[in-house]
Design a protein around this motif. Sequence first.
Motif, PDB file in Angstrom:
ATOM      1  N   ARG A  95     -14.208  34.908  -2.556  1.00 50.88           N
ATOM      2  CA  ARG A  95     -15.202  35.492  -3.456  1.00 50.88           C
ATOM      3  C   ARG A  95     -16.505  35.868  -2.753  1.00 50.88           C
ATOM      4  O   ARG A  95     -17.208  36.780  -3.191  1.00 50.88           O
ATOM      5  N   THR A  96     -16.854  35.137  -1.668  1.00 51.61           N
ATOM      6  CA  THR A  96     -18.112  35.401  -0.975  1.00 51.61           C
ATOM      7  C   THR A  96     -17.885  35.418   0.537  1.00 51.61           C
ATOM      8  O   THR A  96     -16.974  34.757   1.028  1.00 51.61           O
ATOM      9  N   PRO A  97     -18.680  36.164   1.295  1.00 53.09           N
ATOM     10  CA  PRO A  97     -19.828  36.964   0.840  1.00 53.09           C
ATOM     11  C   PRO A  97     -19.418  38.213   0.056  1.00 53.09           C
ATOM     12  O   PRO A  97     -20.192  38.733  -0.726  1.00 53.09           O
ATOM     13  N   ASP A  98     -18.193  38.720   0.281  1.00 56.41           N
ATOM     14  CA  ASP A  98     -17.678  39.850  -0.481  1.00 56.41           C
ATOM     15  C   ASP A  98     -16.284  39.501  -0.979  1.00 56.41           C
ATOM     16  O   ASP A  98     -15.555  38.721  -0.352  1.00 56.41           O
ATOM     17  N   ALA A  99     -15.904  40.074  -2.108  1.00 54.81           N
ATOM     18  CA  ALA A  99     -14.566  39.839  -2.660  1.00 54.81           C
ATOM     19  C   ALA A  99     -13.511  40.327  -1.672  1.00 54.81           C
ATOM     20  O   ALA A  99     -13.587  41.446  -1.169  1.00 54.81           O
ATOM     21  N   LEU A 100     -12.525  39.474  -1.411  1.00 52.02           N
ATOM     22  CA  LEU A 100     -11.513  39.766  -0.405  1.00 52.02           C
ATOM     23  C   LEU A 100     -10.197  39.145  -0.857  1.00 52.02           C
ATOM     24  O   LEU A 100     -10.165  37.988  -1.283  1.00 52.02           O
ATOM     25  N   VAL A 101      -9.126  39.911  -0.790  1.00 51.20           N
ATOM     26  CA  VAL A 101      -7.788  39.402  -1.091  1.00 51.20           C
ATOM     27  C   VAL A 101      -6.957  39.484   0.178  1.00 51.20           C
ATOM     28  O   VAL A 101      -6.948  40.513   0.862  1.00 51.20           O
ATOM     29  N   VAL A 102      -6.270  38.390   0.502  1.00 53.10           N
ATOM     30  CA  VAL A 102      -5.449  38.306   1.706  1.00 53.10           C
ATOM     31  C   VAL A 102      -3.984  38.328   1.296  1.00 53.10           C
ATOM     32  O   VAL A 102      -3.547  37.516   0.474  1.00 53.10           O
ATOM     33  N   LEU A 103      -3.228  39.263   1.877  1.00 55.32           N
ATOM     34  CA  LEU A 103      -1.816  39.436   1.554  1.00 55.32           C
ATOM     35  C   LEU A 103      -0.962  39.317   2.806  1.00 55.32           C
ATOM     36  O   LEU A 103      -1.448  39.476   3.928  1.00 55.32           O
ATOM     37  N   GLU A 104       0.317  39.057   2.592  1.00 51.52           N
ATOM     38  CA  GLU A 104       1.246  39.045   3.720  1.00 51.52           C
ATOM     39  C   GLU A 104       1.377  40.439   4.313  1.00 51.52           C
ATOM     40  O   GLU A 104       1.217  41.451   3.625  1.00 51.52           O
ATOM     41  N   THR A 105       1.656  40.504   5.594  1.00 52.71           N
ATOM     42  CA  THR A 105       1.963  41.765   6.254  1.00 52.71           C
ATOM     43  C   THR A 105       3.442  42.044   6.100  1.00 52.71           C
ATOM     44  O   THR A 105       4.277  41.197   6.429  1.00 52.71           O
TER      45      THR A 105
END
Length: 313
Positions: A95-105
């Motif tokens: 959520r911080t410092p910026d919204a980020l979603v991590v997905l599988e490659t």
Amino acid sequence: MTGVPASAPTPDPAPALDPGDRPAPGYEVLGHLARTGWLDVYDAWSEDRACRCVLKTVRPDRRDEAPLRGRLLREGRWLCAFTHPHLVRGYDVIRTPDALVVLETLTGETLAHLLHRLRRRPAATDVALLGVQLCSAIHYLHGRGLLHLDLKPSNVVVERGHAKVLDLSVARPPGPAPPGLGTPAHLSPEQARGGELSAAADVWGIGGTLYETAAGEPPFGRWTATGPDAVAGAGAGVGPSAGPGGRAGAAGGASARGTDTPYPDGPAPPLSARRRLPRALADAVDACLSPDPRRRPTVPELAAALGAVAHRP
């Protein structure tokens, strides 16, 4: 000599992150994969997992738009909570410092890119097997109270016959929805006009994807969000966790009620008019594309019909 001086190129108001940048602790950018109207997608390294991953984040010039941030975080929470062999896997939501979603490659290629690259159209059994896998993923989502609402070849990654569905950014529970929700060239009639959406909207999405896989073009030809627009071939794009993917849009259409999104009049041409296929397969795909959602098969009914073709000796 008189004349107007040439304008300088407009600088990008939102430069992408560079390789080596660290948008969040434990994640290092390896490269920029894609930019959409509101997202940046990156190839990255996860120090905690010691593997590559994909990062999705809101573009810097749109980070002050709270609905976009909420949309991304919601998709990330769903993908991290869901586990299914035919659905892209989420690793983390930051959520911080910026919204980020991590997905599988994912190491395969989008179905759109594959169809554009292949010299021959896939065999009927391969089309049916793809449909069974899409039905499996969509049945899982429906069991968790969600409609996908954006099934299309560029949102499916295929590797050695194994398909994974991407992108829950417009997913929502069944019920009323605004007109035009989804990708214009891939909308069910009820998505185009707005109103009550049900599992039948995703059955349409499965049918449209299988139709394009089998016939080499979408059910209504190639059309765009602003009207008829003939296209020579698929353009390049990038899925959220895969390499290049093609998108295609077109044939004439009337504007859907309540939106300027065009929509073709009448039913799609029968699949058998575009390609000779086993009747059971062509009939199953055609049934998915009935303009009346009540006349489309359920996901389990469709899976059974496709499975009979896929496993035929």
